[in-house]
Design a protein around this motif. Structure first.
Motif, PDB file in Angstrom:
ATOM      1  N   SER A  72       1.508 -10.983   5.016  1.00  0.00           N
ATOM      2  CA  SER A  72       1.488 -11.757   3.775  1.00  0.00           C
ATOM      3  C   SER A  72       1.378 -10.850   2.558  1.00  0.00           C
ATOM      4  O   SER A  72       0.831  -9.750   2.623  1.00  0.00           O
ATOM      5  CB  SER A  72       0.315 -12.742   3.782  1.00  0.00           C
ATOM      6  N   GLY A  73       1.909 -11.336   1.443  1.00  0.00           N
ATOM      7  CA  GLY A  73       1.811 -10.619   0.181  1.00  0.00           C
ATOM      8  C   GLY A  73       0.442 -10.814  -0.441  1.00  0.00           C
ATOM      9  O   GLY A  73      -0.264 -11.778  -0.134  1.00  0.00           O
ATOM     10  N   GLU A  74       0.068  -9.925  -1.343  1.00  0.00           N
ATOM     11  CA  GLU A  74      -1.274  -9.994  -1.917  1.00  0.00           C
ATOM     12  C   GLU A  74      -1.390 -10.970  -3.073  1.00  0.00           C
ATOM     13  O   GLU A  74      -2.489 -11.223  -3.550  1.00  0.00           O
ATOM     14  CB  GLU A  74      -1.711  -8.601  -2.378  1.00  0.00           C
ATOM     15  N   ARG A  82      -7.961  -9.966   0.349  1.00  0.00           N
ATOM     16  CA  ARG A  82      -7.335  -8.684   0.008  1.00  0.00           C
ATOM     17  C   ARG A  82      -8.156  -7.522   0.545  1.00  0.00           C
ATOM     18  O   ARG A  82      -7.615  -6.542   1.053  1.00  0.00           O
ATOM     19  CB  ARG A  82      -7.190  -8.555  -1.507  1.00  0.00           C
ATOM     20  N   LYS A  83      -9.476  -7.626   0.419  1.00  0.00           N
ATOM     21  CA  LYS A  83     -10.361  -6.581   0.928  1.00  0.00           C
ATOM     22  C   LYS A  83     -10.226  -6.467   2.445  1.00  0.00           C
ATOM     23  O   LYS A  83     -10.151  -5.359   2.994  1.00  0.00           O
ATOM     24  CB  LYS A  83     -11.805  -6.896   0.539  1.00  0.00           C
ATOM     25  N   LEU A  84     -10.166  -7.614   3.130  1.00  0.00           N
ATOM     26  CA  LEU A  84      -9.965  -7.620   4.584  1.00  0.00           C
ATOM     27  C   LEU A  84      -8.636  -6.985   4.960  1.00  0.00           C
ATOM     28  O   LEU A  84      -8.551  -6.214   5.929  1.00  0.00           O
ATOM     29  CB  LEU A  84      -9.988  -9.054   5.106  1.00  0.00           C
ATOM     30  N   LYS A  85      -7.597  -7.283   4.191  1.00  0.00           N
ATOM     31  CA  LYS A  85      -6.274  -6.725   4.460  1.00  0.00           C
ATOM     32  C   LYS A  85      -6.309  -5.204   4.360  1.00  0.00           C
ATOM     33  O   LYS A  85      -5.743  -4.509   5.213  1.00  0.00           O
ATOM     34  CB  LYS A  85      -5.257  -7.303   3.479  1.00  0.00           C
ATOM     35  N   ARG A  86      -7.004  -4.673   3.362  1.00  0.00           N
ATOM     36  CA  ARG A  86      -7.109  -3.221   3.210  1.00  0.00           C
ATOM     37  C   ARG A  86      -7.890  -2.599   4.363  1.00  0.00           C
ATOM     38  O   ARG A  86      -7.517  -1.542   4.879  1.00  0.00           O
ATOM     39  CB  ARG A  86      -7.770  -2.876   1.876  1.00  0.00           C
ATOM     40  N   GLU A  87      -8.984  -3.261   4.780  1.00  0.00           N
ATOM     41  CA  GLU A  87      -9.782  -2.749   5.896  1.00  0.00           C
ATOM     42  C   GLU A  87      -8.962  -2.730   7.184  1.00  0.00           C
ATOM     43  O   GLU A  87      -9.019  -1.763   7.958  1.00  0.00           O
ATOM     44  CB  GLU A  87     -11.030  -3.606   6.090  1.00  0.00           C
ATOM     45  N   ILE A  88      -8.198  -3.787   7.419  1.00  0.00           N
ATOM     46  CA  ILE A  88      -7.385  -3.880   8.633  1.00  0.00           C
ATOM     47  C   ILE A  88      -6.286  -2.817   8.622  1.00  0.00           C
ATOM     48  O   ILE A  88      -6.038  -2.152   9.640  1.00  0.00           O
ATOM     49  CB  ILE A  88      -6.784  -5.307   8.780  1.00  0.00           C
TER      50      ILE A  88
END
Length: 96
Positions: A72-74, A82-88
């Motif tokens: 997905s796009g941010e 968004r923070k979870l996406k960066r961590e993943i």
């Protein structure tokens, strides 16, 4: 608390109640939001989010929270997502 899905960005819509006499009054259509605990496979922990039922079905269809966030796009994601996406993404690059 605002009524916005943290994964899909789905929010309230505005419309009219229309009577039999065709009188129109403003009303809002709220998304069906649920407090859900989703499990991240790459992080190895559970995450609680406020997600619409349609968004939850989409996450399950794609194959889980990690796949949904990577694809997905941010622009529609909440700050927490968004923070979870960066961590993943960080964990996946470390694993590779």
């Amino acid at each position: 608390m605002s009524r916005i899905c943290e994964l899909t960005g789905k929010t309230r819509q505005v419309g009219h109640n229309v009577s039999h006499a065709n009188n129109k009054t403003k009303r809002t259509f709220l998304p069906n939001l649920q407090n859900v605990t989703l499990i991240s496979d790459s992080l190895g922990r559970s995450v609680s989010l406020r997600v619409s039922t349609a968004g939850l079905r989409s996450v399950e269809h794609v194959g889980g929270l990690d796949n949904w966030l990577t694809k997905s796009g941010e622009d529609k994601l909440s700050d927490k997502a968004r923070k979870l996406k960066r961590e993943i993404a960080k964990k996946q690059t470390e694993a590779a």
